[in-house]
Enzyme design. Structure first.
Site, PDB file in Angstrom:
ATOM      1  N   ASP A  15      -1.857  -1.536  12.300  1.00 56.33           N
ATOM      2  CA  ASP A  15      -2.547  -2.800  12.550  1.00 56.33           C
ATOM      3  C   ASP A  15      -1.605  -3.949  12.868  1.00 56.33           C
ATOM      4  O   ASP A  15      -2.038  -5.097  12.994  1.00 56.33           O
ATOM      5  CB  ASP A  15      -3.441  -3.167  11.357  1.00 56.33           C
ATOM      6  CG  ASP A  15      -2.675  -3.234  10.042  1.00 56.33           C
ATOM      7  OD1 ASP A  15      -1.486  -2.881  10.023  1.00 56.33           O
ATOM      8  OD2 ASP A  15      -3.280  -3.642   9.030  1.00 56.33           O
ATOM      9  N   GLU A  44       8.303  -1.337  -0.999  1.00 56.48           N
ATOM     10  CA  GLU A  44       9.511  -1.494  -0.177  1.00 56.48           C
ATOM     11  C   GLU A  44      10.792  -1.461  -1.019  1.00 56.48           C
ATOM     12  O   GLU A  44      11.704  -0.667  -0.728  1.00 56.48           O
ATOM     13  CB  GLU A  44       9.430  -2.788   0.637  1.00 56.48           C
ATOM     14  CG  GLU A  44       8.318  -2.799   1.676  1.00 56.48           C
ATOM     15  CD  GLU A  44       7.010  -3.361   1.151  1.00 56.48           C
ATOM     16  OE1 GLU A  44       6.168  -3.768   1.958  1.00 56.48           O
ATOM     17  OE2 GLU A  44       6.841  -3.377  -0.090  1.00 56.48           O
TER      18      GLU A  44
END
Length: 309
Positions: free
Chosen positions: A175, A261
């Site tokens: 996206d 992350e």
């Protein structure tokens, strides 16, 4: 890692057979052996051509040695079934097909690979690997984690560190919006390269703080700034060989949202080793965009559900 080696001795097939009134049994056997070898070699080559996905190491070794002189960008994209899935992946296709030496690893959040994604990839014109793994039930904060980890596993199963091609790994969600420039920025990453990402964390953009020496000295973020690596998934790329050498480095599920992350990066690199890109992190080349869910209030029993959108 699967390797297939096949050699056809063409010269031996043209060796003259003396005409002495008859062919000895040993020469008949030799001729049969050569014929069998030729047929077997042809079958192996045809099998590789028909099922190249079964021999990824062989494919990449050929590409790297004969045609590619630049590092390969391995893009890992998690995706899941929804109304705009095909539209999102089509937008990425239009960008990725313009990037040389790019291999797209698309991982579906599903028990099995779907025909929608398979058709899109086959028509994309992009070298790709198509995988699938279904997320655990009730896992929402870490959507895409298992899919990204499966992409990492594929790389580690396909290449050994000592003979892997030069390359870089990038996690590109379906996206987001990507400038073509970002791929050339990341291509020669030594360890981990970083850059700003727009429209994330409630800001116009998030980034890293770069000091006068051109080194990363901190994080320009509002949410969880104390994270060891306060950076968005779209804001970094990793050298392929570093991924292959650090085989236990993965995205973890047992961490809070926003900490996937750092759960990977902390096992790969230190903050001082990060490589700022995009003009010392002053240019925006990635946007964390979201596609609006279509309004289908008039569509009940109206359009043909068999038409793929």
């Amino acid at each position: 890692m699967t390797m297939v080696m096949a050699t056809i001795d063409v010269a031996s097939l043209h060796t003259a057979i003396p005409h002495t009134g008859g062919i000895k049994a040993s020469k008949v056997l030799s001729m049969k052996g050569r014929t069998l070898l030729l047929l077997l070699s042809i079958w192996i080559l045809l099998y590789i051509a028909r099922y190249p996905e079964k021999f990824p190491a062989l494919k990449f070794r050929s590409v790297v040695s004969e045609t590619t002189t630049i590092p390969i960008i391995f893009v890992i994209t998690p995706t899941y079934a929804r109304l705009v899935q095909k539209a999102e992946l089509t937008r990425l296709t239009l960008a990725f097909r313009q990037v040389p030496a790019l291999h797209w690893i698309v991982v579906e959040d599903a028990l099995q690979k779907t025909q929608v994604v398979r058709n899109l990839l086959q028509r994309s014109g992009i070298p790709y690997t198509h995988l699938s793994i279904q997320s655990l039930k009730d896992v929402r904060k870490a959507r895409g984690t298992l899919q990204r980890n499966l992409g990492l596993s594929w790389l580690r199963e396909t290449f050994y560190p000592e003979d892997a091609p030069e390359g870089v790994v990038y996690f590109a969600d379906d996206d987001n919006t990507y400038s073509l420039e970002i791929f050339e920025e990341m291509r020669y990453t030594k360890k981990v390269s970083v850059w700003p990402v727009a429209f994330v964390g409630g800001l116009r953009y998030e980034s890293v703080k770069v000091n006068m020496e051109g080194k990363v000295a901190g994080w320009f973020v509002k949410i969880f700034p104390s994270r060891s690596f306060a950076i968005d998934m779209a804001g970094f790329a990793i050298n392929l060989k570093l991924i292959l050498e650090k085989r236990t480095a993965i995205f973890r599920l047992d961490v809070a949202a926003g900490y996937q992350e750092p759960s990977l990066l902390q096992d790969l690199v230190t903050m001082e080793e990060l490589e700022p890109k995009a003009d010392n992190c002053t240019k925006i080349l990635v946007w964390h965009t979201k596609t609006q869910t279509p309004n289908l209030r008039n569509d009940k029993n109206f359009t043909d559900p068999n038409v793929e959108v």
